[in-house]
Write a protein that holds these residues in place. Sequence first.
Motif, mmCIF file in Angstrom:
data_model
loop_
_atom_site.group_PDB
_atom_site.id
_atom_site.type_symbol
_atom_site.label_atom_id
_atom_site.label_comp_id
_atom_site.label_asym_id
_atom_site.label_seq_id
_atom_site.Cartn_x
_atom_site.Cartn_y
_atom_site.Cartn_z
ATOM 1 N N PHE A 293 85.479 -9.335 -34.716
ATOM 2 C CA PHE A 293 84.506 -8.775 -33.783
ATOM 3 C C PHE A 293 83.993 -9.756 -32.739
ATOM 4 O O PHE A 293 83.031 -9.450 -32.036
ATOM 5 C CB PHE A 293 83.323 -8.191 -34.568
ATOM 6 C CG PHE A 293 83.687 -6.965 -35.366
ATOM 7 C CD1 PHE A 293 83.665 -5.702 -34.782
ATOM 8 C CD2 PHE A 293 84.088 -7.083 -36.684
ATOM 9 C CE1 PHE A 293 84.015 -4.579 -35.503
ATOM 10 C CE2 PHE A 293 84.442 -5.960 -37.417
ATOM 11 C CZ PHE A 293 84.406 -4.703 -36.837
ATOM 12 N N GLU A 294 84.643 -10.913 -32.616
ATOM 13 C CA GLU A 294 84.242 -11.848 -31.566
ATOM 14 C C GLU A 294 85.411 -12.773 -31.271
ATOM 15 O O GLU A 294 86.127 -13.201 -32.172
ATOM 16 C CB GLU A 294 83.006 -12.660 -31.984
ATOM 17 C CG GLU A 294 83.186 -13.440 -33.276
ATOM 18 C CD GLU A 294 81.921 -14.129 -33.733
ATOM 19 O OE1 GLU A 294 80.965 -14.251 -32.940
ATOM 20 O OE2 GLU A 294 81.877 -14.557 -34.904
ATOM 21 N N VAL A 295 85.593 -13.046 -29.980
ATOM 22 C CA VAL A 295 86.723 -13.876 -29.564
ATOM 23 C C VAL A 295 86.327 -14.747 -28.380
ATOM 24 O O VAL A 295 85.337 -14.497 -27.692
ATOM 25 C CB VAL A 295 87.950 -13.016 -29.160
ATOM 26 C CG1 VAL A 295 88.431 -12.162 -30.313
ATOM 27 C CG2 VAL A 295 87.646 -12.172 -27.927
ATOM 28 N N ALA A 296 87.157 -15.746 -28.163
ATOM 29 C CA ALA A 296 87.133 -16.521 -26.924
ATOM 30 C C ALA A 296 88.572 -16.627 -26.459
ATOM 31 O O ALA A 296 89.490 -16.770 -27.278
ATOM 32 C CB ALA A 296 86.539 -17.906 -27.148
ATOM 33 N N GLY A 297 88.803 -16.500 -25.144
ATOM 34 C CA GLY A 297 90.169 -16.548 -24.652
ATOM 35 C C GLY A 297 90.236 -16.450 -23.142
ATOM 36 O O GLY A 297 89.241 -16.657 -22.445
ATOM 37 N N ALA B 165 88.959 -16.768 -32.793
ATOM 38 C CA ALA B 165 88.245 -15.568 -33.237
ATOM 39 C C ALA B 165 87.288 -15.939 -34.352
ATOM 40 O O ALA B 165 87.649 -16.691 -35.270
ATOM 41 C CB ALA B 165 89.228 -14.507 -33.721
ATOM 42 N N GLY B 166 86.077 -15.428 -34.279
ATOM 43 C CA GLY B 166 85.090 -15.699 -35.313
ATOM 44 C C GLY B 166 85.327 -14.856 -36.551
ATOM 45 O O GLY B 166 85.837 -13.737 -36.477
ATOM 46 N N VAL B 167 84.972 -15.417 -37.704
ATOM 47 C CA VAL B 167 85.049 -14.720 -38.994
ATOM 48 C C VAL B 167 83.624 -14.450 -39.458
ATOM 49 O O VAL B 167 82.791 -15.369 -39.497
ATOM 50 C CB VAL B 167 85.802 -15.560 -40.038
ATOM 51 C CG1 VAL B 167 85.786 -14.876 -41.399
ATOM 52 C CG2 VAL B 167 87.236 -15.812 -39.574
ATOM 53 N N ASN B 168 83.337 -13.196 -39.825
ATOM 54 C CA ASN B 168 81.996 -12.794 -40.226
ATOM 55 C C ASN B 168 82.035 -11.987 -41.518
ATOM 56 O O ASN B 168 83.071 -11.406 -41.856
ATOM 57 C CB ASN B 168 81.357 -11.949 -39.118
ATOM 58 C CG ASN B 168 81.155 -12.739 -37.843
ATOM 59 O OD1 ASN B 168 80.217 -13.519 -37.729
ATOM 60 N ND2 ASN B 168 82.043 -12.555 -36.869
ATOM 61 N N VAL C 257 82.722 -19.744 -39.683
ATOM 62 C CA VAL C 257 84.137 -19.912 -39.963
ATOM 63 C C VAL C 257 84.890 -19.294 -38.790
ATOM 64 O O VAL C 257 84.539 -18.197 -38.316
ATOM 65 C CB VAL C 257 84.548 -19.225 -41.279
ATOM 66 C CG1 VAL C 257 86.048 -19.332 -41.506
ATOM 67 C CG2 VAL C 257 83.769 -19.821 -42.440
ATOM 68 N N VAL C 258 85.931 -19.990 -38.295
ATOM 69 C CA VAL C 258 86.629 -19.555 -37.087
ATOM 70 C C VAL C 258 88.137 -19.660 -37.316
ATOM 71 O O VAL C 258 88.617 -20.527 -38.039
ATOM 72 C CB VAL C 258 86.207 -20.424 -35.882
ATOM 73 C CG1 VAL C 258 87.066 -20.142 -34.657
ATOM 74 C CG2 VAL C 258 84.739 -20.192 -35.545
ATOM 75 N N LEU C 259 88.869 -18.732 -36.674
ATOM 76 C CA LEU C 259 90.327 -18.757 -36.661
ATOM 77 C C LEU C 259 90.798 -19.192 -35.291
ATOM 78 O O LEU C 259 90.253 -18.772 -34.262
ATOM 79 C CB LEU C 259 90.899 -17.368 -36.941
ATOM 80 C CG LEU C 259 90.515 -16.707 -38.282
ATOM 81 C CD1 LEU C 259 91.015 -15.266 -38.307
ATOM 82 C CD2 LEU C 259 91.075 -17.496 -39.456
ATOM 83 N N THR C 260 91.827 -20.032 -35.236
ATOM 84 C CA THR C 260 92.449 -20.391 -33.975
ATOM 85 C C THR C 260 93.729 -19.604 -33.801
ATOM 86 O O THR C 260 94.442 -19.326 -34.773
ATOM 87 C CB THR C 260 92.759 -21.898 -33.898
ATOM 88 O OG1 THR C 260 93.565 -22.278 -35.006
ATOM 89 C CG2 THR C 260 91.467 -22.702 -33.908
ATOM 90 N N VAL C 261 94.018 -19.244 -32.578
ATOM 91 C CA VAL C 261 95.160 -18.370 -32.277
ATOM 92 C C VAL C 261 96.061 -19.073 -31.267
ATOM 93 O O VAL C 261 95.593 -19.553 -30.234
ATOM 94 C CB VAL C 261 94.690 -17.018 -31.723
ATOM 95 C CG1 VAL C 261 95.883 -16.098 -31.480
ATOM 96 C CG2 VAL C 261 93.690 -16.369 -32.674
ATOM 97 N N GLY C 262 97.354 -19.129 -31.556
ATOM 98 C CA GLY C 262 98.312 -19.671 -30.607
ATOM 99 C C GLY C 262 98.308 -21.186 -30.603
ATOM 100 O O GLY C 262 97.622 -21.836 -31.356
ATOM 101 N N ALA D 202 83.929 -18.915 -29.659
ATOM 102 C CA ALA D 202 84.219 -17.743 -30.492
ATOM 103 C C ALA D 202 83.203 -17.566 -31.604
ATOM 104 O O ALA D 202 83.058 -16.465 -32.146
ATOM 105 C CB ALA D 202 85.624 -17.864 -31.089
ATOM 106 N N ALA D 203 82.487 -18.622 -31.953
ATOM 107 C CA ALA D 203 81.493 -18.543 -33.024
ATOM 108 C C ALA D 203 80.172 -17.943 -32.581
ATOM 109 O O ALA D 203 79.346 -17.567 -33.412
ATOM 110 C CB ALA D 203 81.248 -19.948 -33.588
#
Length: 309
Positions: free
Chosen positions: A66-70, A38-41, A304-309, A121-122
């Motif tokens: 407000f933005e993801v990849a999955g 997920a992107g951080v904005n 800046v991006v967050l990783t999930v899982g 995600a960015a």
Amino acid sequence: MTKAIAFSAFGGTDVLHPVEIDPPAPGPGQVRVAVRAAGVNPVDHKLRSGAMTGLFPVTFPHVTGFEVAGVVEAVGEGATEWAPGDEVFGPTGGGGYAEHVLVDAGNLARKPAALGWEQAAAIPVAAETSWRALDLLGVESGRTLLVHGAAGGVGTVLLQFARSRGIRVIGTAREANHAYLRALGAIPVTYGDGLAERVRAVAPDGVDRVLDAAGQGDVLPLSIELAGGAEHVLTIADFEGAARYGVRVSAGAETVHHHGPALAAALALYEEGTLHLPLHRVFPLEEAAQAHRLSEQGHVRGKVVLTVG
């Protein structure tokens, strides 16, 4: 249950906390995405702080992002273009800081296999905001655009979109980012005292349009002067200044017509091998507070991006 990072009151980064919620069921035209990144904005920490309650009212607990990849996990009625297992990326209406999120099917794009989760995600917010800003400003080929905060996520993508449209860009940034901006095809100038003189030195006839993507410092009066009128200036970051100086502001309400073309344009650059959007820092979802602190400090090159899982 699905894990998420939420806030239950406005405040500093300490209000962010983990929660468990029921996995959302997709409605008509929606898909449920199992989030990988997920992107951080800046809008995320502005919402968390309460600075944007007038534009984006929230209910608590609130999950931003407000933005993801999955990976598509479930499909609602009518979302026939997607199937479980499809790898996708795109903008959300919020809720991206979670293991699962609902996304309108029409806002998604298929993720190329070679494009990493974090990189995908960015892209969405930076691409959509850049595309929207260029359209709202009406910048034409051969014209000169001044961008404040040109080395950030939006600035980085906007410079590439502008270059593909034949637009000359002058970008403000600290000197450490000047080589970076030159590599993206922009003319860098240092922000701060004397900015007007530095801009005039590289654009003696002035600039045609100005985008404020930084929201730092009192650059709007200077921008109005350089562009020859408030109607030629757009800010996506300084809402109070926009009201004070009569400058147009765009906070994302106009996004509905821009998602598809913006993602298509970004993917076209990617397929050409020319899309450049560096990841400034990647954090696990559990460290969202640290990601917010970094975002609030500014001076972020790329995303800046967050990783999930």
